[in-house]
Design a protein around this motif. Structure first.
Motif, PDB file in Angstrom:
ATOM      1  N   TYR A 102      45.701  43.918  53.134  1.00  0.00           N
ATOM      2  CA  TYR A 102      44.458  43.772  53.733  1.00  0.00           C
ATOM      3  C   TYR A 102      44.034  44.717  54.619  1.00  0.00           C
ATOM      4  CZ  TYR A 102      40.661  41.274  55.798  1.00  0.00           C
ATOM      5  OH  TYR A 102      39.034  41.137  56.252  1.00  0.00           O
ATOM      6  N   GLU A 103      43.082  45.507  54.810  1.00  0.00           N
ATOM      7  CA  GLU A 103      42.606  46.601  55.798  1.00  0.00           C
ATOM      8  C   GLU A 103      41.445  46.032  56.464  1.00  0.00           C
ATOM      9  OE1 GLU A 103      41.447  50.178  53.223  1.00  0.00           O
ATOM     10  OE2 GLU A 103      42.867  49.441  51.536  1.00  0.00           O
TER      11      GLU A 103
ATOM     12  N   ALA B 137      35.341  42.060  41.926  1.00  0.00           N
ATOM     13  CA  ALA B 137      36.515  42.854  42.045  1.00  0.00           C
ATOM     14  C   ALA B 137      36.690  43.805  41.342  1.00  0.00           C
ATOM     15  CB  ALA B 137      37.724  41.837  41.986  1.00  0.00           C
ATOM     16  N   TRP B 138      37.694  44.813  41.637  1.00  0.00           N
ATOM     17  CA  TRP B 138      38.260  45.699  40.776  1.00  0.00           C
ATOM     18  C   TRP B 138      39.584  45.651  40.110  1.00  0.00           C
ATOM     19  CZ3 TRP B 138      35.333  50.114  39.124  1.00  0.00           C
ATOM     20  CH2 TRP B 138      34.043  50.283  39.913  1.00  0.00           C
ATOM     21  N   TRP B 139      39.851  46.011  39.118  1.00  0.00           N
ATOM     22  CA  TRP B 139      41.314  45.909  38.413  1.00  0.00           C
ATOM     23  C   TRP B 139      41.645  47.318  37.730  1.00  0.00           C
ATOM     24  CZ3 TRP B 139      42.452  46.490  33.272  1.00  0.00           C
ATOM     25  CH2 TRP B 139      41.716  46.463  32.472  1.00  0.00           C
TER      26      TRP B 139
ATOM     27  N   TRP C   7      35.806  54.764  43.833  1.00  0.00           N
ATOM     28  CA  TRP C   7      36.008  53.835  42.980  1.00  0.00           C
ATOM     29  C   TRP C   7      35.021  54.045  41.431  1.00  0.00           C
ATOM     30  CZ3 TRP C   7      40.005  52.851  45.040  1.00  0.00           C
ATOM     31  CH2 TRP C   7      40.403  52.144  46.282  1.00  0.00           C
ATOM     32  N   GLN C   8      35.913  54.525  40.570  1.00  0.00           N
ATOM     33  CA  GLN C   8      35.208  54.907  39.433  1.00  0.00           C
ATOM     34  C   GLN C   8      35.851  54.033  38.118  1.00  0.00           C
ATOM     35  OE1 GLN C   8      34.020  59.112  38.245  1.00  0.00           O
ATOM     36  NE2 GLN C   8      34.632  59.447  40.362  1.00  0.00           N
TER      37      GLN C   8
ATOM     38  N   ARG D  74      41.760  44.226  43.280  1.00  0.00           N
ATOM     39  CA  ARG D  74      41.237  44.816  44.685  1.00  0.00           C
ATOM     40  C   ARG D  74      39.727  43.903  44.858  1.00  0.00           C
ATOM     41  NH1 ARG D  74      41.592  49.461  48.909  1.00  0.00           N
ATOM     42  NH2 ARG D  74      39.860  48.841  50.183  1.00  0.00           N
ATOM     43  N   TYR D  75      39.590  43.405  45.810  1.00  0.00           N
ATOM     44  CA  TYR D  75      38.270  42.708  46.459  1.00  0.00           C
ATOM     45  C   TYR D  75      37.913  42.767  47.724  1.00  0.00           C
ATOM     46  CZ  TYR D  75      34.682  39.079  47.021  1.00  0.00           C
ATOM     47  OH  TYR D  75      33.370  38.560  47.133  1.00  0.00           O
TER      48      TYR D  75
END
Length: 293
Positions: free
Chosen positions: A179-180, A99-101, A41-42, A136-137
């Motif tokens: 969901y992972e 979180a990421w968006w 993630w960047q 994503r959280y």
């Protein structure tokens, strides 16, 4: 000066300058740096990768692939080459709290060719383009997507079979939740709704859900592992009957640094995913290669 005096003088000189007799110490060998691998993630513009990972068994997930498919008891097709060109990528990504968006693009062309025809006829091509904002959280991901899809018959196939052409085209929205679990299992579910559709009487609602499994063996150092997935889609247009897509095989990591190559056996049973034939029931098995950027 006698011999005894000379020997004593020589020994004295060696004693006061031992470095003159010692061999030079070689410089230390530089340690090679490990290869630089992009972080998963960047933040920023065109950050690479996507927050919502590709759905392995979804027949209409945009990516590069080529597969052979054998249809059972079909009135028009027996052996088919299914080819897709497309990808999903992020325009911009950032954090919001923990979180990421991101916002990005989905685009793909999905084509099937009749391998038994003399000129390897193009049967059908579906074109899809969409905008998928994603959040994503931790291990939970949500993707809301607005997209357009249109479907077109191949000229040679149309002339040879005299098939009645359907001008299938629509805009749609859908929401997918994923969901992972410990990089071994993934559950997902969602729903969609069509609008501005042609034919205008096309029922709009649909649901989708599935399960993906990735083996923890062999170790990550081997760069490959077995995978399996099942995708189920149900549409109001088809009286909510289930269209089942199952794929299993191996996934190879680190192709072109951070990409994935999948070699998969596949099965499909349900209403055709090929747009012009959405009312036809089909069943096929196949084998294909899938490349994810």
């Amino acid at each position: 000066m006698n011999r005894t005096t000379c020997c004593a003088l020589t020994l004295a000189l060696l004693a006061v300058s031992p470095a003159a007799a010692a061999p030079p110490v070689p410089p230390p060998t530089p340690v090679a740096e490990p290869p630089r691998v992009l972080s998963e993630w960047q933040a920023g513009v065109m950050p690479g990768g996507v927050l919502f990972k590709p759905l392995i068994a979804d027949p209409r997930w945009p990516h590069f692939s080529a597969a052979w498919q054998h249809y059972f008891d079909d009135r028009q097709l027996t052996d088919v080459a299914a080819v897709s060109f497309g990808e999903s990528f992020a325009f911009y990504r950032d954090r919001i709290g923990g979180a990421w968006w991101e916002v990005g693009l989905h685009a793909g062309v999905f084509s099937v060719f009749d391998m038994d025809a003399q000129s390897f006829d193009l049967v059908n091509a579906d074109y899809m383009v969409g905008l998928p904002p994603t959040l994503r959280y931790d291990d939970f991901t949500a993707m809301f997507r607005f997209f357009h899809q249109s479907s077109h018959l191949g000229d040679e196939f149309l002339l040879r079979t005299k098939t009645n052409r359907i001008n299938l085209s629509y805009e749609a929205i859908d929401l997918k939740l994923s969901y992972e679990i410990a990089d071994v299992a993934r559950l997902y579910a969602g729903g969609g709704y069509l609008f501005d559709q042609t034919p205008s009487n096309l029922d709009p609602s649909s649901v989708q859900y599935g399960l993906e499994l990735k083996s923890p063996w062999p170790s990550p150092a081997s760069r490959w592992r077995p995978i399996a997935a099942v995708d189920v889609q149900q549409r109001e247009e088809n009286n909510w009957t289930a269209d089942i897509s199952a794929r299993a095989g191996i996934e190879i990591d680190g192709v072109l640094l951070t990409r994935k190559l999948q070699i998969l056996l596949e099965y499909f049973g349900g209403h055709s995913p090929n747009g012009q034939f959405y009312k036809d029931k089909v069943e096929y098995i196949g084998i294909g290669t899938h490349f994810h950027f």
